[in-house]
Design a protein around this motif. Structure first.
Motif, PDB file in Angstrom:
ATOM      1  N   PHE A  84     -75.747  -9.249  16.787  1.00  0.00           N
ATOM      2  CA  PHE A  84     -75.975  -9.067  15.471  1.00  0.00           C
ATOM      3  C   PHE A  84     -76.181  -7.605  14.998  1.00  0.00           C
ATOM      4  N   SER A  85     -75.118  -6.928  15.001  1.00  0.00           N
ATOM      5  CA  SER A  85     -75.325  -5.687  14.741  1.00  0.00           C
ATOM      6  C   SER A  85     -75.774  -5.217  13.464  1.00  0.00           C
ATOM      7  N   ASP A  86     -75.765  -3.688  13.394  1.00  0.00           N
ATOM      8  CA  ASP A  86     -76.371  -3.168  11.967  1.00  0.00           C
ATOM      9  C   ASP A  86     -75.337  -3.343  10.798  1.00  0.00           C
ATOM     10  N   GLU A  87     -74.119  -3.405  11.428  1.00  0.00           N
ATOM     11  CA  GLU A  87     -73.049  -3.722  10.443  1.00  0.00           C
ATOM     12  C   GLU A  87     -73.173  -5.045   9.598  1.00  0.00           C
ATOM     13  N   TYR A  88     -73.331  -6.338  10.709  1.00  0.00           N
ATOM     14  CA  TYR A  88     -73.893  -7.480  10.334  1.00  0.00           C
ATOM     15  C   TYR A  88     -74.828  -7.672   9.436  1.00  0.00           C
ATOM     16  N   ARG A  89     -76.057  -6.681   9.508  1.00  0.00           N
ATOM     17  CA  ARG A  89     -77.133  -6.844   8.945  1.00  0.00           C
ATOM     18  C   ARG A  89     -77.101  -6.099   7.521  1.00  0.00           C
ATOM     19  N   LYS A  90     -76.309  -4.981   7.363  1.00  0.00           N
ATOM     20  CA  LYS A  90     -75.841  -4.410   6.051  1.00  0.00           C
ATOM     21  C   LYS A  90     -75.057  -5.403   5.223  1.00  0.00           C
ATOM     22  N   ARG A  91     -74.077  -6.140   5.842  1.00  0.00           N
ATOM     23  CA  ARG A  91     -73.263  -7.128   5.191  1.00  0.00           C
ATOM     24  C   ARG A  91     -74.119  -8.145   4.743  1.00  0.00           C
ATOM     25  N   ALA A  92     -75.203  -8.689   5.390  1.00  0.00           N
ATOM     26  CA  ALA A  92     -75.955  -9.900   4.859  1.00  0.00           C
ATOM     27  C   ALA A  92     -76.797  -9.414   3.721  1.00  0.00           C
ATOM     28  N   ARG A  93     -77.047  -7.943   3.697  1.00  0.00           N
ATOM     29  CA  ARG A  93     -77.954  -7.626   2.519  1.00  0.00           C
ATOM     30  C   ARG A  93     -76.799  -7.659   1.156  1.00  0.00           C
ATOM     31  N   GLU A  94     -75.700  -7.214   1.625  1.00  0.00           N
ATOM     32  CA  GLU A  94     -74.610  -7.333   0.524  1.00  0.00           C
ATOM     33  C   GLU A  94     -74.391  -8.556  -0.027  1.00  0.00           C
ATOM     34  N   LEU A  95     -74.362  -9.645   0.638  1.00  0.00           N
ATOM     35  CA  LEU A  95     -74.227 -10.960   0.063  1.00  0.00           C
ATOM     36  C   LEU A  95     -75.480 -11.687  -0.374  1.00  0.00           C
ATOM     37  N   GLY A  96     -76.747 -10.806  -0.140  1.00  0.00           N
ATOM     38  CA  GLY A  96     -78.125 -11.340  -0.779  1.00  0.00           C
ATOM     39  C   GLY A  96     -78.449 -12.310   0.107  1.00  0.00           C
ATOM     40  N   LEU A  97     -78.116 -12.355   1.384  1.00  0.00           N
ATOM     41  CA  LEU A  97     -78.680 -13.452   2.323  1.00  0.00           C
ATOM     42  C   LEU A  97     -79.994 -12.704   3.399  1.00  0.00           C
ATOM     43  N   SER A  98     -80.604 -13.581   3.773  1.00  0.00           N
ATOM     44  CA  SER A  98     -81.518 -13.223   5.111  1.00  0.00           C
ATOM     45  C   SER A  98     -80.775 -13.557   6.391  1.00  0.00           C
ATOM     46  N   LEU A  99     -81.173 -12.777   7.253  1.00  0.00           N
ATOM     47  CA  LEU A  99     -80.680 -13.029   8.638  1.00  0.00           C
ATOM     48  C   LEU A  99     -80.723 -14.485   8.876  1.00  0.00           C
ATOM     49  N   HIS A 100     -81.739 -15.247   8.527  1.00  0.00           N
ATOM     50  CA  HIS A 100     -81.982 -16.575   8.951  1.00  0.00           C
ATOM     51  C   HIS A 100     -80.730 -17.585   8.371  1.00  0.00           C
ATOM     52  N   GLU A 101     -80.613 -17.151   6.894  1.00  0.00           N
ATOM     53  CA  GLU A 101     -79.768 -17.938   6.363  1.00  0.00           C
ATOM     54  C   GLU A 101     -78.270 -17.841   6.799  1.00  0.00           C
ATOM     55  N   VAL A 102     -78.102 -16.393   7.162  1.00  0.00           N
ATOM     56  CA  VAL A 102     -76.617 -16.199   7.868  1.00  0.00           C
ATOM     57  C   VAL A 102     -76.432 -17.061   9.166  1.00  0.00           C
ATOM     58  N   VAL A 103     -77.620 -17.017   9.788  1.00  0.00           N
ATOM     59  CA  VAL A 103     -77.413 -17.664  11.302  1.00  0.00           C
ATOM     60  C   VAL A 103     -77.337 -19.193  10.835  1.00  0.00           C
ATOM     61  N   THR A 104     -77.925 -19.726   9.930  1.00  0.00           N
ATOM     62  CA  THR A 104     -77.935 -21.157   9.786  1.00  0.00           C
ATOM     63  C   THR A 104     -76.653 -21.685   9.164  1.00  0.00           C
TER      64      THR A 104
END
Length: 331
Positions: A188-208
């Motif tokens: 779960f790279s920094d790029e993924y974390r940045k993209r999650a923030r762009e979508l307004g989602l937490s890491l937990h929501e993305v993994v769910t």
């Protein structure tokens, strides 16, 4: 003065090239853990060539040079080594001086849940079932990605990354969990974390979301399409109505239900995505990288429904169209 300026420019270029070269060669280049064997009596050149051949180091010559520079050319020992991805040469050299000859290879498939992962590890005699389950339920003090917005069955569900592992013998349950969590953090790279923030989602929501995609997708090409359906239904405040989530809520992943009954759709579990709108409180399985990417980069479309057809899912935009598909494909 002009000559001095040129000398300074040349020196800066040389320094820049040197720094770039060092950054390029000072880390291993493997993207996953690789198991290698070093035979007794192997020379440094032979070891370096094997590391390059296995895709662990960028340059065997640079590794040879670096090892000699550190004065460690006679310190590398024969044995078997599991080499993690993207580590520095110093860490690699440390490992090559401390062989671990006994490893257990375990492959955790994508979409396995905590209970299934536990069963797999028990069969390999790597863990104590009760201890492993207890840690997975309670979570780790130094790893808390979940949102605490609902009653989660296992706090580590979704974060024990599905992959092939080479576990050294003698590890305890927490050691193995730590290795799997570390693999998740690497993927779960920094790029993924940045993209999650762009979508307004937490890491937990993305993994769910990724875990739902993992359980629903019939093939790779439809992962992002299913992701788009999930986002579309959430945006329209429609219940997700994902059977796999309902089943997980009823069984905690410990068994499979082939067909849901109407009474199942009335269960009070927060994983009941027919009864409760929005995402379930947490992941229902360990999603692979393809499903995580689908969750982060969903396909944009107007589909709201899908049903399993002959070669994967058939998607539709309206309920009327969906009913026709259901009548066609569901016997």
């Amino acid at each position: 003065m002009k000559k001095l300026f040129l000398i300074i420019v040349v020196c800066l270029l040389i320094i820049g090239i040197t720094v770039e070269t060092n950054n390029k060669y000072l880390f291993t280049v493997n993207n996953h853990e690789i198991l290698i064997s070093i035979d007794s009596g192997s020379s440094l050149t032979e070891v370096s060539n094997e590391l390059e051949k296995q895709g662990i180091v960028k340059s065997s010559k640079y590794f040879t040079y670096y090892t000699k520079l550190k004065g460690l050319e006679k310190n590398i020992k024969a044995g078997r080594y599991a080499i993690p991805p993207k580590i520095g040469l110093n860490e690699l050299l440390d490992k090559l001086q401390n062989p671990q000859n006994e490893y257990v290879k375990v492959t955790i498939p994508e979409g396995y849940n905590v209970f299934q992962i536990t069963q797999k590890l028990v069969k390999s005699n790597l863990i104590d079932k009760e201890i492993f389950i207890k840690i997975a339920k309670e979570g780790l003090e130094n790893f808390k990605p979940y949102d605490n917005k609902g009653n989660i069955s296992y706090k580590l569900e979704g974060y024990l990354f599905p992959d092939t592992y080479f576990f050294p013998e003698g590890l305890n349950d927490k050691d193995i969990i730590d290795i799997m969590i570390k693999r998740f953090n690497e993927k779960f790279s920094d790029e993924y974390r940045k993209r999650a923030r762009e979508l307004g989602l937490s890491l937990h929501e993305v993994v769910t979301i990724a875990s739902l995609i993992e359980k629903e997708a019939a093939n790779d090409k439809e992962r992002k399409t299913i992701a788009g359906v999930i986002y579309n239904r959430i945006e329209k405040n429609m219940p997700l109505q994902i059977d796999a989530s309902v089943i997980y809520g009823i069984t905690k992943g410990e068994r499979h239900i082939n067909r849901l009954m109407y009474k199942d759709l009335e269960s009070e579990s927060e994983y009941n995505t027919y009864k409760y709108k929005g995402l379930p409180p947490g992941p229902i399985s360990s999603p692979g990288q393809a499903s995580i990417e689908a969750a982060l980069y969903p396909e944009k479309h107007d589909y709201l429904y899908y049903v399993l057809g002959e070669e994967g899912h058939v998607f539709s935009k309206t309920y009327k169209e969906h009913r026709r598909n259901v009548e066609k494909y569901i016997k």
